[in-house]
Each structure stands twice: as structure tokens, then as C-alpha cells.
Scaffold this active site. Sequence first.
Site, short mmCIF file in Angstrom:
data_model
loop_
_atom_site.label_atom_id
_atom_site.label_comp_id
_atom_site.label_asym_id
_atom_site.label_seq_id
_atom_site.Cartn_x
_atom_site.Cartn_y
_atom_site.Cartn_z
N CYS A 158 0.88 -1.16 0.00
CA CYS A 158 0.00 0.00 0.00
C CYS A 158 0.91 1.21 0.00
O CYS A 158 1.49 1.57 1.03
CB CYS A 158 -0.91 0.02 1.22
SG CYS A 158 -1.89 1.53 1.33
N CYS A 209 -0.58 4.40 2.21
CA CYS A 209 -0.63 4.35 3.68
C CYS A 209 -0.17 2.96 4.13
O CYS A 209 1.00 2.64 3.94
CB CYS A 209 -2.01 4.72 4.21
SG CYS A 209 -3.41 4.03 3.32
#
Lengths: 212, 88
Positions: free
Chosen positions: A116, A119
Site C-alpha cells: 500500500c 498508507c
Amino acid sequence: MPHDHHEPLSPSGHPYRADDDKDLSYWQVMEIAVRELLIEKGHISATQIQDQINTMDARSPANGARLVAKAWTDPAFKYALIEDAGQASRNMGFDIGPMHLIALENTEKVHNVIVCTLCSCYPRNLLGLPPDWYKSRAYRSRAVVEPRKVLSEFGLEFNQKIQIRVHDSTADMRYIVIPYQPAESEGLSEAELAKWITRDSMIGVGLPRAPA
Amino acid sequence: MKVRVLRQWPPGHVRTPGYLRGKVGTIERSVGTFNNPEQNAYRLTPTKNRLLRVRFQMSEVWGIKAENPDDVVEAEIYEHWLEPFNAS
């Protein structure tokens, strides 16, 4: 006499780590204030918060491993898992909340890796809390730029004919990798196979391996 | 179907990663409609927008610096960030 700067060592011979005596950050203070207000006003109790923390802590990669082991032994289930991983997980009895899940199958020609970059999105409801390195800026940025180098640092080498597919969890979906089943594990029971399936193999930075 | 990610830099809670803006990819699948995070994050009444998984060749994303041109990166991109792309 000048003070000499030898650090004292612990009985095991390692240096002591400095106490974390920094002030609370703005957001840490905010979290405490909001939590205390919610409790004072009777919206939620401290016990409920602790119960939720305990529920999160109780989730472990063993859940995902059971899912993958079933996919390895039951072709119909594997098909259902690839079609709709969320529904297949719920049908197996896992409480994954509102999570939207996609299962990605590794084959002889394709190896999938999850990251990711924005985040730290991770299928927590199925694999538990993410490892620290998953949230590090180094992993998050390098996994999309030089995935083969990153994988080699985890001990995985792939020849150029195998396609690396990096999946960036940018929005609402969460991902789990169905690792390629090692030939040595053919014929084992679902329960035995589940022990082969590591957390890292379901993120795509590891391979299944015989339990120690 | 080939699409190009819009090359825009609006402020706010945007879920389109910067390294993919302006890049061309193919739609891998549609995963349904979701609340637009760019409104949702600010408690505005969000529109429901289609979310698509788009596959990009590493050679498209990183050019000659790509580690292996035939590897791919896939990401979820909201439809309002995509425009049709015709190679001509």
C-alpha cells in the site's frame, strides 16, 4: 576530570535503550481527549475499547493460512475464492467485517506481491496486524519501483520469464496472495498444509515452507 | 480497454498515487461503486463512483529505468480519474 561517555551495558552485554521520554504528539493528545470524552459521556466504555483491541490482537495469519490450505485442496473453493474472496471467507466462518477482499493466485508464470504505497492498507481482519516493515516508507516506495530487488532481500529470486505483479492497495480493496503450492506438500491434509502457509507468503514476499 | 490516468494535482484526500498520473494502462476488472473518498474524507455527501483495477506495464510507469519491463503494477483507480486512451 572529564566525564567519560561509556554507555552502561545490561547484564547480557547489550546497551540499554534510552527511555522514550518524548512529549505526546498533537494527535496522541487528541486521541486521549476524544477517548476520554466518549467514555465520560457514556457513548462507549473502557471495557468495550479494550475488548476491541483484544479482538484485533487475536486475529492472526493462521486465519488466512486456513483459507489458502482449503483453496489448495478444494478446487471448487479456490474458484469461489478467486471469484469473490470476501464471500468465500465469510462462508468459511471468518468475521471479516465489511472488508472487500481479492485473492490473487500465484502460478508457475505469475508471482503476486502486495503493498500500500499511500498508507498501510492490509487485510487485518484476516491476517491480523501488519508487520512493521510493511508500513515502512522503504517497503512502500521500493515495492513498486524495484520489486525484484525487494523480493531478493526477502530471499526470493525469480527468473525474468516469471511476471511479477505488484498490487497497490490504493482504495477500497484488500488483498491476499494464494501462494503456489510446493510439490513436496502434495497429498497432505488441509490442517497440515495450513502450517506451511506463512504470513509473508500471503503478502507475496515469502514462499510456503515445511513447518520447522 | 486502455485508459490514461489524469495528470492532475488537486489538493485533498486523493487515492490516485502520484507515480501513476499520466500513465496508460488496461482495465483489469471493475470492483463496484464506492463513496468518493475526495468528498467522504471531508464529511461532504459523497457521490458513488465506479472503482476500477488498472494494470500498468513497468516499462510504461518507469520507462527505461524499469527493473523488468514486462512486470506489472496494478492499482485501484476511481473512474473520474480515468480517460479513454486510443493509441493512434
